[in-house]
Design an enzyme around this catalytic site. Structure first.
Site, PDB file in Angstrom:
ATOM      1  N   LYS A   1     -10.480 -13.390 -16.829  1.00 51.00           N
ATOM      2  CA  LYS A   1     -10.742 -13.774 -18.212  1.00 51.00           C
ATOM      3  C   LYS A   1      -9.970 -15.020 -18.648  1.00 51.00           C
ATOM      4  O   LYS A   1     -10.534 -15.906 -19.298  1.00 51.00           O
ATOM      5  CB  LYS A   1     -10.410 -12.606 -19.149  1.00 51.00           C
ATOM      6  CG  LYS A   1     -10.572 -12.918 -20.628  1.00 51.00           C
ATOM      7  CD  LYS A   1     -12.021 -13.011 -21.048  1.00 51.00           C
ATOM      8  CE  LYS A   1     -12.622 -11.619 -21.157  1.00 51.00           C
ATOM      9  NZ  LYS A   1     -13.980 -11.653 -21.766  1.00 51.00           N
TER      10      LYS A   1
ATOM     11  N   GLY B   1       0.835  -1.193   0.000  1.00 51.35           N
ATOM     12  CA  GLY B   1       0.000   0.000   0.000  1.00 51.35           C
ATOM     13  C   GLY B   1       0.870   1.243   0.000  1.00 51.35           C
ATOM     14  O   GLY B   1       2.065   1.183   0.312  1.00 51.35           O
TER      15      GLY B   1
ATOM     16  N   GLU C   1       4.710 -10.857  -5.988  1.00 52.46           N
ATOM     17  CA  GLU C   1       3.680 -11.082  -6.993  1.00 52.46           C
ATOM     18  C   GLU C   1       4.036 -10.549  -8.371  1.00 52.46           C
ATOM     19  O   GLU C   1       3.406 -10.934  -9.371  1.00 52.46           O
ATOM     20  CB  GLU C   1       2.340 -10.469  -6.537  1.00 52.46           C
ATOM     21  CG  GLU C   1       2.276  -8.947  -6.556  1.00 52.46           C
ATOM     22  CD  GLU C   1       2.806  -8.278  -5.298  1.00 52.46           C
ATOM     23  OE1 GLU C   1       2.465  -7.119  -5.050  1.00 52.46           O
ATOM     24  OE2 GLU C   1       3.581  -8.930  -4.562  1.00 52.46           O
TER      25      GLU C   1
ATOM     26  N   CYS D   1       5.349  -6.077   1.696  1.00 47.19           N
ATOM     27  CA  CYS D   1       5.595  -4.645   1.660  1.00 47.19           C
ATOM     28  C   CYS D   1       4.894  -3.946   2.827  1.00 47.19           C
ATOM     29  O   CYS D   1       5.262  -4.145   3.965  1.00 47.19           O
ATOM     30  CB  CYS D   1       5.191  -4.073   0.304  1.00 47.19           C
ATOM     31  SG  CYS D   1       5.795  -2.387   0.017  1.00 47.19           S
ATOM     32  N   TYR D   2       3.847  -3.145   2.569  1.00 41.90           N
ATOM     33  CA  TYR D   2       3.137  -2.471   3.662  1.00 41.90           C
ATOM     34  C   TYR D   2       2.592  -3.495   4.660  1.00 41.90           C
ATOM     35  O   TYR D   2       2.645  -3.291   5.879  1.00 41.90           O
ATOM     36  CB  TYR D   2       1.992  -1.623   3.093  1.00 41.90           C
ATOM     37  CG  TYR D   2       1.218  -0.855   4.142  1.00 41.90           C
ATOM     38  CD1 TYR D   2       1.659   0.381   4.592  1.00 41.90           C
ATOM     39  CD2 TYR D   2       0.045  -1.375   4.679  1.00 41.90           C
ATOM     40  CE1 TYR D   2       0.963   1.083   5.568  1.00 41.90           C
ATOM     41  CE2 TYR D   2      -0.669  -0.687   5.647  1.00 41.90           C
ATOM     42  CZ  TYR D   2      -0.205   0.546   6.084  1.00 41.90           C
ATOM     43  OH  TYR D   2      -0.904   1.235   7.055  1.00 41.90           O
TER      44      TYR D   2
ATOM     45  N   HIS E   1       7.866  -7.268  -3.338  1.00 40.84           N
ATOM     46  CA  HIS E   1       6.613  -7.672  -3.982  1.00 40.84           C
ATOM     47  C   HIS E   1       6.838  -8.982  -4.732  1.00 40.84           C
ATOM     48  O   HIS E   1       7.248  -8.980  -5.898  1.00 40.84           O
ATOM     49  CB  HIS E   1       6.144  -6.591  -4.959  1.00 40.84           C
ATOM     50  CG  HIS E   1       5.622  -5.363  -4.302  1.00 40.84           C
ATOM     51  ND1 HIS E   1       4.313  -5.237  -3.880  1.00 40.84           N
ATOM     52  CD2 HIS E   1       6.231  -4.203  -3.976  1.00 40.84           C
ATOM     53  CE1 HIS E   1       4.135  -4.045  -3.332  1.00 40.84           C
ATOM     54  NE2 HIS E   1       5.291  -3.396  -3.364  1.00 40.84           N
TER      55      HIS E   1
ATOM     56  N   SER F   1     -24.144 -13.086 -26.212  1.00 38.90           N
ATOM     57  CA  SER F   1     -23.600 -12.027 -27.071  1.00 38.90           C
ATOM     58  C   SER F   1     -22.678 -12.580 -28.144  1.00 38.90           C
ATOM     59  O   SER F   1     -22.344 -11.883 -29.093  1.00 38.90           O
ATOM     60  CB  SER F   1     -22.812 -11.026 -26.222  1.00 38.90           C
ATOM     61  OG  SER F   1     -21.629 -11.620 -25.725  1.00 38.90           O
ATOM     62  N   GLY F   2     -22.245 -13.829 -27.968  1.00 35.34           N
ATOM     63  CA  GLY F   2     -21.255 -14.399 -28.866  1.00 35.34           C
ATOM     64  C   GLY F   2     -19.847 -14.275 -28.326  1.00 35.34           C
ATOM     65  O   GLY F   2     -18.914 -14.852 -28.859  1.00 35.34           O
ATOM     66  N   GLY F   3     -19.675 -13.503 -27.254  1.00 39.60           N
ATOM     67  CA  GLY F   3     -18.373 -13.342 -26.635  1.00 39.60           C
ATOM     68  C   GLY F   3     -18.018 -14.518 -25.748  1.00 39.60           C
ATOM     69  O   GLY F   3     -18.839 -15.398 -25.468  1.00 39.60           O
ATOM     70  N   VAL F   4     -16.788 -14.525 -25.285  1.00 40.27           N
ATOM     71  CA  VAL F   4     -16.292 -15.636 -24.470  1.00 40.27           C
ATOM     72  C   VAL F   4     -17.086 -15.769 -23.176  1.00 40.27           C
ATOM     73  O   VAL F   4     -17.495 -16.873 -22.786  1.00 40.27           O
ATOM     74  CB  VAL F   4     -14.796 -15.430 -24.141  1.00 40.27           C
ATOM     75  CG1 VAL F   4     -14.282 -16.570 -23.270  1.00 40.27           C
ATOM     76  CG2 VAL F   4     -13.981 -15.320 -25.412  1.00 40.27           C
ATOM     77  N   ASP F   5     -17.333 -14.657 -22.503  1.00 41.40           N
ATOM     78  CA  ASP F   5     -17.950 -14.707 -21.184  1.00 41.40           C
ATOM     79  C   ASP F   5     -19.349 -15.319 -21.234  1.00 41.40           C
ATOM     80  O   ASP F   5     -19.664 -16.257 -20.496  1.00 41.40           O
ATOM     81  CB  ASP F   5     -18.023 -13.304 -20.575  1.00 41.40           C
ATOM     82  CG  ASP F   5     -16.676 -12.606 -20.555  1.00 41.40           C
ATOM     83  OD1 ASP F   5     -15.654 -13.309 -20.648  1.00 41.40           O
ATOM     84  OD2 ASP F   5     -16.645 -11.366 -20.455  1.00 41.40           O
ATOM     85  N   SER F   6     -20.204 -14.771 -22.102  1.00 39.12           N
ATOM     86  CA  SER F   6     -21.569 -15.285 -22.158  1.00 39.12           C
ATOM     87  C   SER F   6     -21.595 -16.709 -22.706  1.00 39.12           C
ATOM     88  O   SER F   6     -22.418 -17.530 -22.284  1.00 39.12           O
ATOM     89  CB  SER F   6     -22.460 -14.369 -22.999  1.00 39.12           C
ATOM     90  OG  SER F   6     -22.060 -14.360 -24.353  1.00 39.12           O
ATOM     91  N   ALA F   7     -20.674 -17.031 -23.618  1.00 39.41           N
ATOM     92  CA  ALA F   7     -20.634 -18.374 -24.186  1.00 39.41           C
ATOM     93  C   ALA F   7     -20.278 -19.416 -23.127  1.00 39.41           C
ATOM     94  O   ALA F   7     -20.906 -20.471 -23.028  1.00 39.41           O
ATOM     95  CB  ALA F   7     -19.640 -18.433 -25.345  1.00 39.41           C
TER      96      ALA F   7
END
Length: 534
Positions: A389, A68, A185, A95-96, A183, A237-243
């Site tokens: 994603k 932070g 990560e 870190c913080y 860090h 929608s045809g997108g990855v998420d909705s599919a």
């Protein structure tokens, strides 16, 4: 081999293997959560303002304290109830978070002038320690601090230092408390993922068992329990998420799901035909197509404000779904099961950016989160709500969806409506569709589809620029190319496309789309910019 993603637990965080990432305002909090998931352990982000009792009530198997921007001894600095360190839950401070742990347990943190930013050499003094076993004695890490820990708390063993900081890492195996000043990560910490996994596996005793298979099994069971004998509709929608969301729900409840594809007139060139052909062929779902282009354009007439456009598109989507629901109920007859659920492909970044992910600021109203009307008549089914994603793509592969769908570049639910800066009209959509299609064709031809995250093309509809085409003076619109690289949409950098590819895109757009006479390139990272312009 890339680690498999992990499946979402309930929003209440009651999963037995959940790791909580406490966010102290770090720019890397989401990255920490992702790195934990890459280790095949599920993680969730919570705000530092959450009371410790509430954190512990979620039964976490471990807690990670993020970095932070504050100084731990500043009057308004975020704090943490020391009771966390006495609860028997393994804790890892970064870190913080490291300094906060040191100070809370009696160590010394002060402004010694030992400022370290960027790449720093770390010297490991206990090579066989829980965190550092199997890593080099001298290793590169990423530092970002002005204060430093000069004395570790009682009971801790100092395990690493730098030229300027005597206590750069410490460990207390008895209480399972660990901390590092750097860090781990970020990729610049060359052995950071190994150190993090040592905490998870050796310090906290967690198993790397959160896999794509476990996501599917867990979500299928959860969907069946939620939906029961009722029916659901999915906004495809045809997108990855909705599919992927639709495929998951289809696997869970089969014919109880009907996918509704709303052609709102805001799609890219050829996408409606692709949805009707490819997705149905891949899944066999029941698909209802609704032509609502005129309705959406009428609702958007005269509107230029991006937030208002998003809300209008979200509202009209739901209204169209309500009409589809009524039609489905009528078709089912008097004995038909109630259509009570709406399936959405909401992702974790959508939730975080909309202010719903643990006390974060509202960056924008997401079409799946902030744009829904208050009088929504459906209960939501959001099987991807806790996934990033790339995790969604791997779930799609697990479900057997074709590459053309799984690897499709992200496209926003509001479609081209938020890629037109200004009022959305039919003519402007046609212009943008053609420019977008050219950009996509050239990127595919150059073999760059997998190298970039996505390439929005933005039409500056309220701007005109002077140009010369042939022997005449033109006064056309500029378009903006926004090629970006990202893993999860939380952060992104602009993609360094080859100049010859950019030249072909620019030449073709200005030659083939008469209303456009200038092509520009957006070279802004996220942050400070977002991926979409609106």
């Amino acid at each position: 081999m890339a680690a498999a993603p992990q499946g979402p637990r309930s929003e209440s965080g009651n999963g037995s293997d959940t790791v909580l990432v406490v966010d102290f305002g770090a720019q890397y909090a989401q990255l920490i959560a992702r790195r934990v998931r890459e280790a095949r352990v599920y993680s969730e982000i919570v705000p530092s303002s959450m009371p410790v009792e509430e954190m512990l009530a979620r039964n976490p198997r471990a807690v990670i304290l993020s970095g932070g921007p504050s100084s731990v001894y500043a009057e308004d600095a975020p704090s943490l109830d020391p009771a966390l360190f006495e609860a028997g839950v393994p804790v890892f401070g970064m870190c913080y978070g490291f300094q906060l742990m040191a100070r809370a347990l009696g160590g010394t943190v002060d402004n010694t002038g030992a400022r370290e930013y960027g790449r720093t050499e770390l010297t490991v003094s206990r090579p066989s320690s829980t965190l550092f076993e199997g890593t080099p004695t001298d290793q590169q890490v990423w530092m970002s601090h002005g204060d430093a820990c000069s004395a570790a708390p009682e009971g801790f063993t100092v395990t690493a230092s730098t030229d300027l900081v005597p206590v750069a890492a410490f460990e207390d195996d008895r209480r399972k408390l660990y901390g590092v000043q750097h860090h781990p990560e970020v990729m610049h910490s060359t052995h950071g993922q190994q150190v993090l996994e040592h905490f998870l596996y050796r310090g906290a005793g967690l198993d790397p068992s959160w896999t794509t298979e476990s996501i599917v099994d867990e979500q299928v069971a959860a969907i069946r329990e939620q939906v029961g004998e009722k029916r659901a509709i999915c906004g495809l929608s045809g997108g990855v998420d909705s599919a992927v969301a639709a495929a998951l729900v289809q696997k869970a409840i089969g014919s109880q799901l009907t996918c509704v594809y709303v052609d709102h007139g805001l799609m890219r060139k050829g996408e409606t035909e692709q949805v009707e052909k490819d997705f149905v062929a891949a899944t066999g779902v029941q698909l209802k197509v609704v032509d609502a282009a005129d309705r959406f354009l009428a609702a958007l007439a005269g509107v230029s404000d991006p937030e208002e456009k998003r809300k209008i598109i979200g509202r009209e989507f739901i209204r169209v779904f309500e009409q589809a629901q009524a039609e489905l109920v009528a078709e089912a007859g008097a004995d038909g099961a109630e259509v009570a659920f709406l399936v959405q492909g909401t992702l974790y970044p959508d939730v975080v950016e909309s202010g719903g992910g643990s006390g974060t600021a509202n960056i924008k109203s997401h079409h799946n989160v902030g744009g829904l009307p208050e009088d929504l008549e459906f209960s939501l089914v959001e099987p991807l709500r806790q996934l990033f994603k790339d995790e969604v793509r791997m779930v799609g592969q697990e479900l057997g969806l074709p590459e053309e769908i799984v690897q499709r570049q992200p496209f926003p639910g509001p479609g081209l409506g938020i890629r037109i800066v200004g009022e959305v009209t039919r003519d402007r959509l046609d212009v943008l569709r053609e420019a977008d299609a050219i950009a996509r064709e050239e990127l595919t031809a150059a073999g760059l589809d997998r190298e970039i995250w996505q390439c929005p093309v933005v039409l500056l509809a309220e701007v005109r620029s002077v140009g010369v085409q042939g022997d005449g003076r033109t006064y056309g619109h500029p378009v903006v190319l926004r090629p970006v690289s990202s893993e999860d949409a939380m952060t992104a950098d602009w993609s360094r496309l080859p100049y010859d590819v950019l030249a072909r895109i620019s030449t073709r757009i200005t030659n083939e789309v008469s209303e456009v006479n200038r092509v520009t390139l957006d070279v802004t990272s996220k942050p400070p910019g977002t991926i979409e312009w609106e």
